[in-house]
Design an enzyme around this catalytic site. Structure first.
Site, mmCIF file in Angstrom:
data_model
loop_
_atom_site.group_PDB
_atom_site.id
_atom_site.type_symbol
_atom_site.label_atom_id
_atom_site.label_comp_id
_atom_site.label_asym_id
_atom_site.label_seq_id
_atom_site.Cartn_x
_atom_site.Cartn_y
_atom_site.Cartn_z
ATOM 1 C CG HIS A 110 47.065 37.881 45.350
ATOM 2 N ND1 HIS A 110 46.511 36.878 46.112
ATOM 3 C CD2 HIS A 110 46.705 39.044 45.935
ATOM 4 C CE1 HIS A 110 45.843 37.400 47.124
ATOM 5 N NE2 HIS A 110 45.940 38.720 47.042
ATOM 6 N N GLY A 146 35.442 40.921 19.876
ATOM 7 C CA GLY A 146 35.161 41.307 21.253
ATOM 8 C C GLY A 146 34.117 40.458 21.947
ATOM 9 C CG HIS A 185 36.024 41.633 27.475
ATOM 10 N ND1 HIS A 185 35.324 42.305 26.504
ATOM 11 C CD2 HIS A 185 37.042 42.466 27.832
ATOM 12 C CE1 HIS A 185 35.895 43.486 26.284
ATOM 13 N NE2 HIS A 185 36.931 43.606 27.092
#
Length: 220
Positions: free
Chosen positions: A136, A69, A145
């Site tokens: 978009h 992570g 992350h």
């Protein structure tokens, strides 16, 4: 079906393994984690220290995934291993939604419920976590992350290594600098500089990595 070596046997690794199985493109060959002091096989899968995964990776068709992570640790492990981006799998849960023209770099994972809309570019070794929204034409660097339920509006740029915290929001057209953290629940309505931690609504930097005691001067 290609084989896959997973690096990282912690909680995030277990979630990534679920995504791999749901995607159905890879068969798990090994789990490398330095918590192991020796190698062993269980149900035909090699478990052991990261260095012991080299025997599996001698097969050029075997793919690799770093299921860790921490953005900085993922980068450090990738540099330590020395394999090119092309050796890394891209894992996408079938319940994620991807628009047209989306590109995703090697070693990245897209969790269930995530939405990545038209033309977004996701770099290498990124985590697009559960229920995250990348709108978009966003451009995300590598080792980024995007935490669960975080949302980036259109045309947002996120630099390498940045962590967008749980439920954080970024309005359209902003730039979030490299190796920064936008805290959980924060709302960015202005650009966030590199190497800082920003929190609150609206989000404001509270410390910088290079000068943690000089926040007042940096704001001036």
């Amino acid at each position: 079906m290609k084989k896959l070596v997973l690096i990282g046997g912690g909680g995030h690794g277990k979630v990534v393994l679920d995504v791999m199985r749901a995607q159905g493109d890879y068969e798990l060959a090994g789990i490398g984690d330095d918590k192991y002091t020796h190698s062993f096989r269980q149900d035909g899968i090699l478990h052991g220290p990261v260095a012991d995964m080299a025997e599996l990776l001698q097969d050029d068709d075997c793919r690799l995934f770093i299921a860790i992570g921490s953005n900085r640790t993922r980068r450090a492990v990738m540099e330590r291993l020395g394999y090119p981006e092309s050796r890394y799998a891209v894992l996408i849960h079938p319940r994620a939604t991807l628009g047209s023209g989306v590109t995703i770099g090697g070693g990245s994972v897209v969790m269930p419920g995530a939405v990545i809309n038209h033309g977004a570019r996701i770099g290498a070794q990124c985590i697009i976590n559960t229920g995250a929204i990348v709108e978009h034409e966003n451009a995300l660097g590598s080792f980024v992350h995007i935490s669960p339920s975080a949302a980036l509006a259109g045309d947002v740029t996120v630099g390498d290594g940045t962590h967008i915290g749980l439920g954080a929001k970024v309005i359209e057209g902003l730039t979030i600098g490299s190796w920064s953290t936008l805290g959980a629940g924060a709302v960015a309505i202005d650009d966030i500089p590199a190497q800082c931690t920003a929190v609150g609504v609206p989000a404001k930097p509270i410390k910088f990595a290079d000068q943690p005691g000089q926040l007042a001067q940096r704001r001036a």
